[in-house]
Design a protein around this motif. Structure first.
Motif, mmCIF file in Angstrom:
data_model
loop_
_atom_site.group_PDB
_atom_site.id
_atom_site.type_symbol
_atom_site.label_atom_id
_atom_site.label_comp_id
_atom_site.label_asym_id
_atom_site.label_seq_id
_atom_site.Cartn_x
_atom_site.Cartn_y
_atom_site.Cartn_z
ATOM 1 N N PRO A 24 0.836 -1.048 0.026
ATOM 2 C CA PRO A 24 -0.066 0.016 -0.407
ATOM 3 C C PRO A 24 0.916 0.992 0.030
ATOM 4 N N ARG A 25 0.450 2.539 -0.590
ATOM 5 C CA ARG A 25 1.614 3.440 -0.889
ATOM 6 C C ARG A 25 0.523 4.456 0.236
ATOM 7 N N ARG A 26 1.163 5.210 0.993
ATOM 8 C CA ARG A 26 0.379 6.465 1.856
ATOM 9 C C ARG A 26 1.114 7.600 0.959
ATOM 10 N N SER A 27 0.351 9.116 1.614
ATOM 11 C CA SER A 27 0.888 10.207 1.008
ATOM 12 C C SER A 27 1.404 11.018 1.710
ATOM 13 N N PHE A 28 1.897 11.850 2.192
ATOM 14 C CA PHE A 28 3.073 12.288 2.407
ATOM 15 C C PHE A 28 3.496 13.753 1.677
ATOM 16 N N VAL A 29 4.493 14.390 2.463
ATOM 17 C CA VAL A 29 4.969 15.731 2.207
ATOM 18 C C VAL A 29 6.680 15.442 1.557
ATOM 19 N N LEU A 30 7.101 15.970 0.474
ATOM 20 C CA LEU A 30 8.027 15.843 0.231
ATOM 21 C C LEU A 30 8.537 17.591 0.057
ATOM 22 N N GLU A 31 9.645 17.472 0.976
ATOM 23 C CA GLU A 31 10.400 19.205 0.858
ATOM 24 C C GLU A 31 11.466 18.963 0.276
ATOM 25 N N LEU A 32 12.232 19.868 -1.291
ATOM 26 C CA LEU A 32 13.160 19.922 -1.406
ATOM 27 C C LEU A 32 14.043 21.081 -1.490
ATOM 28 N N ALA A 33 14.776 20.553 -0.092
ATOM 29 C CA ALA A 33 15.715 21.103 0.467
ATOM 30 C C ALA A 33 16.210 22.596 -0.133
ATOM 31 N N ARG A 34 16.763 22.261 -1.159
ATOM 32 C CA ARG A 34 17.744 23.436 -2.304
ATOM 33 C C ARG A 34 16.633 24.875 -2.221
ATOM 34 N N SER A 35 15.411 24.606 -2.576
ATOM 35 C CA SER A 35 14.524 25.680 -2.712
ATOM 36 C C SER A 35 13.630 26.064 -1.585
ATOM 37 N N GLY A 36 13.547 24.816 -0.610
ATOM 38 C CA GLY A 36 12.657 25.275 0.678
ATOM 39 C C GLY A 36 10.831 24.893 -0.102
ATOM 40 N N ARG A 37 11.054 24.397 -1.705
ATOM 41 C CA ARG A 37 9.725 23.747 -1.707
ATOM 42 C C ARG A 37 8.830 23.055 -1.078
ATOM 43 N N THR A 38 7.688 22.877 -0.500
ATOM 44 C CA THR A 38 7.369 21.722 -0.173
ATOM 45 C C THR A 38 5.929 21.325 -1.439
ATOM 46 N N LEU A 39 5.387 19.716 -1.813
ATOM 47 C CA LEU A 39 5.469 19.568 -2.493
ATOM 48 C C LEU A 39 4.762 18.459 -1.921
ATOM 49 N N PRO A 40 3.123 17.965 -1.807
ATOM 50 C CA PRO A 40 2.710 17.024 -1.105
ATOM 51 C C PRO A 40 2.453 15.720 -2.548
ATOM 52 N N VAL A 41 2.919 14.510 -1.999
ATOM 53 C CA VAL A 41 2.446 13.717 -2.839
ATOM 54 C C VAL A 41 1.373 12.788 -2.340
ATOM 55 N N SER A 42 0.360 12.480 -3.758
ATOM 56 C CA SER A 42 -0.393 11.892 -3.070
ATOM 57 C C SER A 42 -0.030 10.341 -3.143
ATOM 58 N N SER A 43 -1.509 9.316 -2.932
ATOM 59 C CA SER A 43 -0.782 7.685 -2.704
ATOM 60 C C SER A 43 -0.287 7.586 -4.145
ATOM 61 N N ASP A 44 -1.513 7.886 -4.804
ATOM 62 C CA ASP A 44 -1.084 7.594 -6.538
ATOM 63 C C ASP A 44 -0.566 7.875 -7.084
ATOM 64 N N GLU A 45 0.757 8.996 -6.684
ATOM 65 C CA GLU A 45 1.288 9.672 -7.126
ATOM 66 C C GLU A 45 3.349 9.150 -7.034
ATOM 67 N N SER A 46 4.123 9.191 -8.252
ATOM 68 C CA SER A 46 5.030 8.863 -7.688
ATOM 69 C C SER A 46 5.740 9.551 -7.663
ATOM 70 N N VAL A 47 7.393 10.357 -6.396
ATOM 71 C CA VAL A 47 7.689 11.220 -6.797
ATOM 72 C C VAL A 47 8.481 12.005 -7.602
ATOM 73 N N LEU A 48 8.568 10.761 -8.518
ATOM 74 C CA LEU A 48 8.628 11.211 -10.027
ATOM 75 C C LEU A 48 7.430 12.410 -10.822
ATOM 76 N N ASP A 49 6.491 11.935 -10.831
ATOM 77 C CA ASP A 49 5.620 11.957 -11.136
ATOM 78 C C ASP A 49 5.643 13.606 -10.881
ATOM 79 N N VAL A 50 5.670 13.969 -9.212
ATOM 80 C CA VAL A 50 5.809 14.901 -8.557
ATOM 81 C C VAL A 50 6.108 16.017 -8.884
ATOM 82 N N LEU A 51 7.627 15.528 -9.417
ATOM 83 C CA LEU A 51 8.982 16.516 -9.471
ATOM 84 C C LEU A 51 8.753 17.153 -11.385
#
Length: 302
Positions: free
Chosen positions: A213-240
């Motif tokens: 099973p896949r869970r949702s989480f928050v991805l933080e980009l350290a260089r820019s400080g941006r935060t990106l939500p990643v839903s359970s049906d998305e990959s990190v690469l999709d969000v990036l």
């Protein structure tokens, strides 16, 4: 260049020999238990599959692997003929023998025999193999039997009985290696833990990503400080990609290693077939095409 030979009576498993395009070119040596990533198709969308190497690891003249006719990519590779060209990556080891081990207990189910065969040939008398397969699907059974002490079965009951005995009579310092279908791997690990095997001596390899099973989480980009939500049906690469953050990639299946990204903080749910056990334990990098956060937040070096 490719040469293909059937290795099971039903022809479902074929040995694929991959030779250099130019005769006489040297191929890199590899560690027993290694695999190569093969591009299984001619177009840009072709899948990349990982196949364990079964030949001699030192100064090889060709790379040999065994391919089961499951999935479009493997069927494509089985249909290659002498003279056809395929794209492969340098061998990668995620299932190497433990040099300090007193003994190796090797367990295989079905096509999972391929990395086990490589280990058995290299370890010889210091290894014991337990191999279960369907009738007419016993790839390399004779090779395993002549390489080391081996118990080969075509019934689940016979396999489980022999394995249960083996798990309780190994000398201290033995390491367990298991490869095969997920239920077999999980059952073997559970049986080992039940009789006291420590986690540090349990090693597994899979040919497909865990379908957990896949869970949702928050991805933080350290260089820019941006935060990106990643839903359970998305990959990190999709969000990036959606956020226009450039990351190198190729296979999108966690086998090639091209999208490896440094992790600064947070636990990683590793779902790739590239990183070693030690690298997964450190959790300082991840394959953003398939791996995810094991918690609510993950900070990456982007």
């Amino acid at each position: 260049m490719v040469h293909s030979t059937a290795v099971t009576p039903d022809g479902a498993v074929r040995r694929i020999d991959l030779a250099p395009q130019r005769s006489g070119d040297a191929l890199p040596s590899f560690v027993p238990g290694s695999h190569v990533v093969v591009r299984c198709g001619d177009d840009a969308s072709a899948p990349y599959n990982a196949y364990s190497l079964i030949g001699a690891p030192h100064a090889p003249s060709l790379y040999s692997c065994a391919v089961l006719a499951v999935g479009a990519g493997s069927r494509w590779l089985q249909r290659r003929r002498p003279g056809d060209l395929v794209e492969i990556h340098t061998p990668r080891s995620t299932f190497a023998p433990v040099l300090r081990a007193r003994r190796h207990l090797l367990v295989a189910g079905g096509i999972g025999i391929t990395p086990i065969l490589s280990l058995a040939r290299w370890l010889g008398s210091t290894a014991e193999v337990h191999y279960v397969h369907r009738p007419e699907r016993g790839a390399f059974a004779e090779d395993v039997a002549t390489s080391c002490d081996a118990r080969i079965s075509t019934t689940r009951a016979g396999f489980e009985s022999g394995l249960a005995d083996a798990l309780t009579r190994q000398p201290l310092g033995t390491h367990l290696f298991v490869c095969g279908p997920t239920p077999l791997v999980e059952a073997t690990l559970s049986a080992a833990r039940a009789v006291g095997w420590p986690e540090s001596r349990l090693h597994t390899e899979a040919f497909t990503r865990p379908d957990a099973p896949r869970r949702s989480f928050v991805l933080e980009l350290a260089r820019s400080g941006r935060t990106l939500p990643v839903s359970s049906d998305e990959s990190v690469l999709d969000v990036l990609d959606t956020a226009a953050v450039s990351v190198d990639r190729q296979c999108r299946h966690g086998v090639c290693g091209r999208c490896r990204t440094p992790v600064i903080a947070g636990a990683v749910d590793h779902r790739d077939l590239f990183l070693s056990d030690d690298e997964r334990t450190r959790s300082d990098s991840m394959m953003v095409c398939v791996s995810r956060a094991a918690g609510d937040r993950l900070v990456v070096d982007l």
